[in-house]
Scaffold this motif. Structure first.
Motif, short mmCIF file in Angstrom:
data_model
loop_
_atom_site.label_atom_id
_atom_site.label_comp_id
_atom_site.label_asym_id
_atom_site.label_seq_id
_atom_site.Cartn_x
_atom_site.Cartn_y
_atom_site.Cartn_z
N ILE B 48 -51.55 -57.02 4.31
CA ILE B 48 -50.31 -57.32 5.02
C ILE B 48 -49.48 -58.28 4.18
CG2 ILE B 48 -49.27 -58.14 7.16
CD1 ILE B 48 -51.90 -57.62 8.59
N ILE B 49 -48.22 -57.93 3.97
CA ILE B 49 -47.32 -58.80 3.21
C ILE B 49 -46.25 -59.31 4.18
CG2 ILE B 49 -45.64 -58.91 1.34
CD1 ILE B 49 -47.24 -56.48 0.10
N ASP B 50 -46.12 -60.62 4.25
CA ASP B 50 -45.13 -61.24 5.13
C ASP B 50 -43.82 -61.39 4.37
OD1 ASP B 50 -43.63 -62.78 6.80
OD2 ASP B 50 -45.02 -64.47 6.90
N LEU B 51 -42.83 -60.60 4.73
CA LEU B 51 -41.57 -60.64 3.99
C LEU B 51 -40.85 -61.97 4.14
CD1 LEU B 51 -40.01 -57.08 4.39
CD2 LEU B 51 -40.86 -58.15 2.32
N ARG B 52 -41.15 -62.69 5.23
CA ARG B 52 -40.48 -63.98 5.44
C ARG B 52 -41.06 -65.09 4.56
NH1 ARG B 52 -36.88 -64.18 9.91
NH2 ARG B 52 -35.85 -62.19 9.66
N SER B 53 -42.18 -64.81 3.89
CA SER B 53 -42.79 -65.84 3.06
C SER B 53 -42.27 -65.80 1.63
CB SER B 53 -44.31 -65.68 3.07
OG SER B 53 -44.67 -64.49 2.39
N ILE B 54 -41.40 -64.85 1.36
CA ILE B 54 -40.91 -64.67 0.00
C ILE B 54 -39.42 -64.98 -0.03
CG2 ILE B 54 -40.61 -62.95 -1.84
CD1 ILE B 54 -42.96 -61.44 -0.29
N PRO B 55 -38.97 -65.81 -0.98
CA PRO B 55 -37.53 -66.09 -1.04
C PRO B 55 -36.77 -64.84 -1.47
CG PRO B 55 -38.76 -67.55 -2.53
CD PRO B 55 -39.70 -66.50 -2.05
N LEU B 56 -35.96 -64.34 -0.58
CA LEU B 56 -35.16 -63.15 -0.89
C LEU B 56 -33.70 -63.46 -0.61
CD1 LEU B 56 -37.41 -60.39 0.72
CD2 LEU B 56 -37.12 -60.82 -1.71
N ALA B 57 -32.84 -63.07 -1.52
CA ALA B 57 -31.41 -63.28 -1.33
C ALA B 57 -30.87 -62.25 -0.35
CB ALA B 57 -30.69 -63.15 -2.66
N PRO B 58 -29.69 -62.52 0.23
CA PRO B 58 -29.10 -61.51 1.11
C PRO B 58 -29.03 -60.16 0.38
CG PRO B 58 -27.83 -63.52 1.18
CD PRO B 58 -28.84 -63.70 0.10
N GLY B 59 -29.48 -59.12 1.03
CA GLY B 59 -29.42 -57.78 0.44
C GLY B 59 -30.71 -57.34 -0.22
N GLU B 60 -31.54 -58.29 -0.63
CA GLU B 60 -32.76 -57.90 -1.34
C GLU B 60 -33.79 -57.28 -0.41
OE1 GLU B 60 -32.90 -60.54 -5.36
OE2 GLU B 60 -33.89 -61.39 -3.62
N GLU B 61 -33.87 -57.78 0.82
CA GLU B 61 -34.80 -57.17 1.77
C GLU B 61 -34.38 -55.73 2.05
OE1 GLU B 61 -36.43 -59.80 4.81
OE2 GLU B 61 -35.97 -58.23 6.27
N ASP B 62 -33.08 -55.53 2.19
CA ASP B 62 -32.57 -54.16 2.41
C ASP B 62 -32.92 -53.27 1.23
OD1 ASP B 62 -31.55 -54.85 4.82
OD2 ASP B 62 -29.51 -55.21 4.09
N ARG B 63 -32.84 -53.83 0.03
CA ARG B 63 -33.16 -53.05 -1.17
C ARG B 63 -34.62 -52.58 -1.13
NH1 ARG B 63 -31.36 -53.06 -6.69
NH2 ARG B 63 -29.64 -54.37 -6.03
N ILE B 64 -35.50 -53.49 -0.71
CA ILE B 64 -36.93 -53.13 -0.61
C ILE B 64 -37.11 -52.04 0.45
CG2 ILE B 64 -39.20 -54.00 0.12
CD1 ILE B 64 -38.23 -56.76 -1.03
N LEU B 65 -36.48 -52.24 1.61
CA LEU B 65 -36.65 -51.28 2.70
C LEU B 65 -36.05 -49.92 2.33
CD1 LEU B 65 -35.88 -53.59 5.77
CD2 LEU B 65 -38.10 -52.94 4.83
N ASN B 66 -34.92 -49.94 1.63
CA ASN B 66 -34.32 -48.68 1.21
C ASN B 66 -35.21 -47.95 0.21
OD1 ASN B 66 -32.12 -49.03 2.82
ND2 ASN B 66 -30.86 -49.98 1.23
N THR B 67 -35.84 -48.71 -0.66
CA THR B 67 -36.74 -48.08 -1.64
C THR B 67 -37.93 -47.43 -0.94
OG1 THR B 67 -36.13 -49.79 -3.23
CG2 THR B 67 -38.11 -48.50 -3.73
N LEU B 68 -38.46 -48.12 0.06
CA LEU B 68 -39.63 -47.58 0.78
C LEU B 68 -39.24 -46.39 1.66
CD1 LEU B 68 -41.40 -50.92 1.79
CD2 LEU B 68 -42.04 -49.35 -0.05
N GLY B 69 -38.02 -46.43 2.18
CA GLY B 69 -37.53 -45.30 2.98
C GLY B 69 -38.27 -45.12 4.30
#
Lengths: 386, 144
Positions: B48-69
Motif C-alpha cells: 500500500i502506498i499512501d499518496l499523502r505521504s509524498i510531496p506532490l505539486a498541484p497536478g502531479e497526483e493527477d498525472r499519476i492517476l491518469n497514467t494508471l488509468g
C-alpha cells in the motif's frame, strides 16, 4: 419486541467469543470500538477511519490493522481541557468541521469532561464537573491546555475566580499526560511576545513532573491534535518527541524539506515581490520572508481545510507559527530568512548538495532569528507594504 | 457555500505549470508500483502506498492517476462518507480514495493487491448482520 442485546446464544459457534458486541458494561467502561459501533459505525467505516489515521500520522499503511485493533480495545479516556490566555483559535481549529470527519470522530469518542468553551454547564456546576472528573479518573485522565499562563499578575486571566496558574497546578496533579495545544501553551505564543506584559509562560515552564506533548501552531492543524490523541489511545504512550517536545511524526521535517516549491529553491528561482513573474510562476518564497527552512510542522503534506492547500500553496510565505518566539522573529516579510550570502551562489551549491546546504542555511537562519529576537526588531506598516 | 457557487470574475489561471513535473516524484512512484506488482506476483505480498505521504505539486497526483488509468472494476462505498475503489488498467493495482461527508478527500492510497480489504465484508459486520437477520426472522415468526 425482542431485546437485541440478549441474542448472544443465537450466534453460531466461534462468533460468540468475540469481544465488544455483547458488552454489558456501562457507558464509561465502553471501549472506543464499542462506542463507535453503538453510534452505528460499521467495521468497514472504522477501517476507513484507521486508514486515514495512519495516513495523517505518517505511519506505514501496514500499521492500519494494528491501529484498528488497538483503538477498538482502547477505553474512552477522560479529557479535561483548560483554556488560559488564548484566542480560542485552537478549539476553533478542532471543531470547525461541518460534517463527520476524522477529527470529529475521535473527538466524539473521548469523554470530554471539561472545556469551558464547549460545555453547557457554567459557573459552579462547570467547576464541579472538572473536580468530579479529576477525582474519578485520578492518574488516568488526559489534560489538554491551550493558552499561556500569566505569572505577572494572576488577575490577567482567571476562571471562576481561580488563577490560571492555580488551576493548572491543581489539574495537572492527577493527569496521566498533558497535551499543550497551540503555540501559546507550548512556548508562550503571542502573549509571550516582547515585552510580554502579563509575564506569560508555557505549560512546560511550570510543570516539570508530567509528560508533556507540545502541539504548537497558531493554530495547530486539527488532525495533528487528534493524531496525538489517537496515538495515546492506540499505543498508550506518548509519541516520540523532538528536542522541544513536539511529536516527531508531525514535526520531524521542516516545511522547506516537504515543500513542493523546494525544486525552485534548488534551482535558485525566487519570487522577489508578491506580484512579479516569479510569484505568478509559483517560485520559491524564500526571499519574501518564508520561514519554511526553520519551521517544523506538517502543513506541507497534511495541509489545511481538509487537505485543500497550505499557506505557501496559496502564495504566502510560511510565518513559522509552530516555532518558539515566532512573533519576535524580525518581521514576517523581512529578511530574517535571507542569507547574507548571495542567494544564487548559495543555490548553486545547494543544487550540488541540497541537504547539507539546507541544514547550513537553516542554522544560519536560526542564528539570525535568534539575533532578531534578542534585538526585538518590530515590524512596521512600511515593512508590510514592501 | 460550495466551491462552484463562489463567484469568479474573468478567467482563472493556476500559477503552477503542471507540465513542469515540479517534484520529480512521478516516475519513481510509478517504478515503485511496478516493483510492488512484481512482489505480488512472486511472493503474493500486498503493498500500500499512501499518496499523502509524498510531496506532490498541484497536478502531479493527477498525472499519476491518469497514467494508471481505469480498469474493469469501479466500486463505491458509503462508509462515513464516500469511498471509491478503482482497479487501474494495470490489474492488481487499485486506487482507493476516501472522502468525508463534504466530499473532501481525506486519504488516497494505491494498493497493489488482488482485492483491497475495505471491499471485503468485515467479520464484525457479518456477526451483527447475523444477529439482526435472526431477530428479524424471529419477530416475523412471532407476528405470524
Amino acid at each position: 419486541m425482542t431485546d437485541r442485546k440478549n441474542n448472544k446464544d443465537k450466534l453460531p459457534a466461534g462468533l460468540d467469543q468475540h469481544e465488544g458486541i455483547h458488552s454489558e458494561s456501562g457507558p464509561f467502561e465502553k471501549t472506543l470500538g464499542e462506542t463507535l459501533r453503538s453510534q452505528g459505525i460499521s467495521r468497514r467505516s472504522f477501517l476507513k477511519f484507521c486508514a486515514a489515521t495512519a495516513s495523517m500520522m505518517a505511519m506505514s499503511p501496514a500499521m492500519i490493522p494494528k491501529i484498528a485493533h488497538a483503538l477498538e480495545s482502547a477505553r474512552r479516556p477522560s479529557v479535561i481541557w483548560l483554556s488560559f490566555q488564548e484566542c480560542t483559535g485552537c478549539t476553533e481549529s478542532l471543531t470547525r468541521a461541518h460534517a463527520s470527519t476524522i477529527e470529529s470522530l475521535i473527538f466524539d469518542s473521548i469523554s470530554l469532561d471539561y472545556h469551558h468553551t464547549l460545555q453547557a454547564a457554567a459557573g459552579h456546576a462547570a467547576e464541579e464537573a472538572r473536580e468530579a472528573a479529576m477525582e474519578e479518573n485520578f492518574g488516568k485522565y488526559l489534560l489538554v491546555v491551550d493558552g499561556s499562563i500569566p505569572l505577572g499578575n494572576p488577575g490577567y486571566s482567571t476562571i471562576a475566580g481561580i488563577s490560571n496558574y492555580d488551576m493548572l497546578m491543581e489539574t495537572a496533579k492527577g493527569a496521566a499526560a498533558i497535551i499543550a495545544v497551540g503555540t501559546c501553551a507550548t512556548y508562550g505564543g503571542i502573549p509571550h511576545a516582547d515585552p510580554n506584559p502579563t509575564g506569560a509562560v508555557s505549560v512546560g515552564d511550570i510543570i516539570k513532573d508530567k509528560p508533556i506533548i507540545n502541539v504548537p501552531g497558531c493554530p495547530p492543524i486539527p488532525v495533528v491534535i487528534t493524531g496525538v490523541l489517537t496515538h495515546f489511545l492506540t499505543f498508550g504512550t506518548i509519541p516520540e518527541l523532538d528536542h522541544i517536545g513536539r511529536p516527531k511524526v508531525f514535526y520531524g521535517q521542516s516545511i522547506h524539506d516537504r515543500c513542493y516549491r523546494r525544486p525552485f529553491y534548488d534551482k535558485g528561482l525566487f519570487a522577489e515581490t508578491f506580484d512579479d513573474e516569479g510569484a505568478r510562476k509559483g517560485w520559491c518564497l524564500y526571499k519574501l520572508g518564508c520561514k519554511g527552512p526553520t519551521t517544523y510542522n506538517a502543513c506541507a503534506t497534511t495541509k489545511w481545510n481538509n487537505g485543500t492547500s497550505f499557506p505557501i500553496e496559496s502564495g504566502h510565505p510560511c510565518l513559522g507559527c509552530s516555532e518558539p518566539d515566532f512573533w519576535d522573529g524580525g518581521g514576517f516579510y523581512k529578511s530574517i530568512s535571507m542569507p547574507t550570502e548571495n542567494i544564487t551562489k548559495t543555490a548553486i551549491y545547494t543544487a550540488a548538495g541540497a541537504a547539507a546546504a539546507g541544514v547550513a542555511l537553516g542554522a544560519m537562519n536560526r542564528s539570525k532569528k535568534n539575533s532578531a529576537a534578542a534585538a526585538h526588531s518590530k515590524t512596521t506598516i512600511d515593512d508590510l507594504e514592501k | 457555500m460550495s466551491e462552484a457557487a463562489i463567484p469568479v470574475s474573468g478567467e482563472v489561471k493556476f500559477n503552477i505549470q503542471i507540465s513542469d513535473e515540479l517534484t520529480q516524484n512521478v516516475k519513481p512512484l510509478l517504478h515503485e508500483i511496478k516493483h510492488a506488482l512484481e512482489n505480488l506476483i512472486e511472493n503474493g505480498e500486498t503493498s500500500i502506498i499512501d499518496l499523502r505521504s509524498i510531496p506532490l505539486a498541484p497536478g502531479e497526483e493527477d498525472r499519476i492517476l491518469n497514467t494508471l488509468g481505469r480498469g474493469e472494476v469501479q466500486a463505491q462505498l458509503d462508509a462515513l462518507g464516500l469511498s471509491e475503489v478503482t482497479e487501474t488498467r494495470y490489474a492488481g493495482v487499485w486506487v482507493v480514495t476516501h472522502y468525508n461527508d463534504e466530499d473532501n478527500i481525506i486519504s488516497r492510497f494505491i494498493e497493489v493487491t488482488t482485492i483491497p480489504v475495505i471491499l471485503c465484508s468485515q467479520t464484525e459486520d457479518i456477526m451483527a448482520a447475523y444477529s439482526s437477520l435472526t431477530l428479524d426472522l424471529d419477530e416475523s415468526q412471532q407476528t405470524n
